[in-house]
Design an enzyme around this catalytic site. Structure first.
Site, PDB file in Angstrom:
ATOM      1  N   ARG A  23       0.824  -1.213   0.000  1.00 12.28           N
ATOM      2  CA  ARG A  23       0.000   0.000   0.000  1.00 12.28           C
ATOM      3  C   ARG A  23       0.854   1.258   0.000  1.00 12.28           C
ATOM      4  O   ARG A  23       0.480   2.264  -0.608  1.00 12.28           O
ATOM      5  CB  ARG A  23      -0.940  -0.003   1.212  1.00 12.28           C
ATOM      6  N   LYS A  37     -14.541 -14.595   4.057  1.00  8.55           N
ATOM      7  CA  LYS A  37     -15.630 -13.616   4.198  1.00  8.55           C
ATOM      8  C   LYS A  37     -16.738 -13.903   3.188  1.00  8.55           C
ATOM      9  O   LYS A  37     -16.902 -13.187   2.198  1.00  8.55           O
ATOM     10  CB  LYS A  37     -15.088 -12.204   3.987  1.00  8.55           C
ATOM     11  N   GLY A  48      -6.921  -8.499   0.601  1.00 10.05           N
ATOM     12  CA  GLY A  48      -5.698  -8.420   1.390  1.00 10.05           C
ATOM     13  C   GLY A  48      -4.981  -9.755   1.493  1.00 10.05           C
ATOM     14  O   GLY A  48      -3.758  -9.837   1.314  1.00 10.05           O
ATOM     15  N   GLY A  87     -12.730  -5.287  -0.561  1.00  6.76           N
ATOM     16  CA  GLY A  87     -14.164  -4.986  -0.504  1.00  6.76           C
ATOM     17  C   GLY A  87     -14.564  -3.985  -1.576  1.00  6.76           C
ATOM     18  O   GLY A  87     -15.588  -4.148  -2.241  1.00  6.76           O
TER      19      GLY A  87
END
Ligand code: ADP
Ligand code: MG
Length: 414
Positions: free
Chosen positions: A54, A215, A369, A393
């Site tokens: 990042r 998720k 991630g 997301g």
């Protein structure tokens, strides 16, 4: 209207009517730029930055702003401090790492608003960088409080957002600021939107969607939205367990979202009706007992899984079947590891699939991630993929055709 046409129509109108306002379209000389980055980097057990992706990805925008003579004031969140000051979530180490990457030290302040910050900002020179404290120490950040947004806005002349990872969140520093300052997209954010839009508008076929990870809730939507667009679905990880369980297979004590079984079943039926290829686990690497580095991996066919087992990776037959489909695809979208890749014994599925995508000639887009962490862990290079997204997301929401509030405020028609 057919869902695919509707999605294309929405995108086309969105893009035609309203283009992103780019940081390249504004005179930056001497301007105080509030630059929102997503520097929410992962830390290891020793409290050191575990992955600097990042940080590295923000450099093009940062260098551009500095070359143009801007005065750059950096905003980021870090972790989940819930509106309170948390010593371990201060951003000092991130500021140092960013300074190292940039090749010059960066001055870091201990607050992100207030009189001391205002005073320091008022003395900034062209080409100088200041790093403010974690925006999520302030209650107003996540509630998108106008009072906090105004306080932040008072520090700068323009707002530049380059935080693609958080544009699906309506926070003060991602959305609120745009109500009080001219708002522009940074170079990274622009690139993300450009590549993902192109994927939705005219994907080269066959398009393969590979989904895994834990998720499940956040990923179910993309499967449904892609019912028209994708030709092949490969489903592994915890998500795969849920799918095979919905088909009546035993998954024992595996990660499996039992309240999503009906949805998974309905999705399989729709995919079949539409003639799509849908593959999930054919076999698995499982264990009995507790998850640990010492747990003994057992390779089992799907119909041999017993109630005392936990499935922790896809098995060799599944790997072979998935690889065959990957080799035939022209476009691949991948989100979510195939198993508990963090442990060597259960990493082979993710490793083999990541490598197959890296080696393929298809256009490949990866987000999430953990998926990115896995790519790095296996020693693959980002250059082996067409695009590695900084948003997990946010990427999924964009690909589902959802409006991202942090992107909407950067559109020309606003
Ligand atoms: P991403 O960050 O790439 O979007 P997720 O956060 O959804 O991916 O999921 C990643 C996590 O899922 C990893 O910690 C991985 O260990 C876990 N995982 C994947 N498959 C399994 C499985 N079969 N059992 C337990 N955990 C799994
Ligand atoms: Mg994750």
């Amino acid at each position: 209207m057919q869902p695919l046409l509707l999605l294309r129509w929405r995108l086309c109108t969105m893009l035609a009517m309203s283009k992103l306002r780019s940081v390249k379209d504004v005179d930056l000389e001497g301007k105080k730029v509030l630059l929102r980055l997503d520097l929410n980097v992962p830390m290891n057990a020793e409290g050191q930055i575990a992955d600097s992706t990042r940080i590295d990805k923000t450099l093009p925008t940062l260098n551009y702003l500095l070359e143009q003579g801007a005065r750059v004031i950096i905003l980021t969140h870090f972790g989940r401090p819930k509106g309170e000051y948390v010593e371990e979530l201060k951003v000092d180490k991130i500021a140092v790492a960013l300074g190292d990457a940039l090749g010059r030290p960066i001055d870091k302040l201990d607050a992100c608003c207030g009189s001391e910050v205002e005073e320091r900002v008022s003395h900034m020179k062209n080409g100088e960088v200041l790093f403010l404290e974690n925006t999520r120490f302030e209650t107003g950040e996540k509630t998108n409080d106008p009072v906090f947004s105004k306080q932040l806005a008072a520090l700068g002349d323009i707002f530049v957002s380059d935080a693609f990872g958080v544009v699906h969140r309506s926070h003060a520093s991602t959305v609120g600021l745009a109500s009080y300052l001219p708002a522009y997209a940074g170079l990274l954010l622009e690139k993300e939107i450009e590549i993902l839009s192109a994927l939705l508008e005219a994907p080269e076929k066959p398009l393969l969607l590979l989904v895994g990870g834990a998720k499940i809730d956040t990923k179910v939507g993309i499967l449904e939205k892609f019912l028209e667009l994708a030709d092949v679905y490969l489903i592994g990880g915890g998500m795969g367990n849920t799918f095979v369980c919905s088909q009546g297979y035993e998954v024992g004590e595996s990660l499996c979202q039992r309240d999503k079984l009906e949805m998974a079943k309905a999705f399989c039926e729709s995919a079949e009706l539409k003639g799509k290829v849908l593959l999930s686990l054919l076999d698995a690497v499982a264990i009995k007992g507790e998850i640990s580095e010492d747990a003994k991996p057992i390779v089992v066919d799907l119909d041999q899984v017993t109630p005392d087992m936990k499935i922790l990776d896809i098995g060799p037959k599944t790997i072979a079947a998935f690889k065959e489909k990957i080799a035939e695809a022209a476009t691949i979208v991948w989100n979510g590891p195939m198993g508990l890749y963090e442990m060597e014994a259960f990493s082979e599925g993710t490793r083999a699939i990541a490598k197959a995508i890296a080696d393929s000639d298809a256009r490949s887009i990866v987000g999430g991630g953990d998926s990115i962490d896995a790519i790095k862990k296996f020693g693959l290079s980002f250059d082996q993929f067409t695009h590695v997204s900084t948003g997990g997301g946010a990427m999924l929401e964009f690909l589902q055709g959802k409006e991202l509030p942090g992107v909407q405020v950067l559109m020309e028609s606003k």
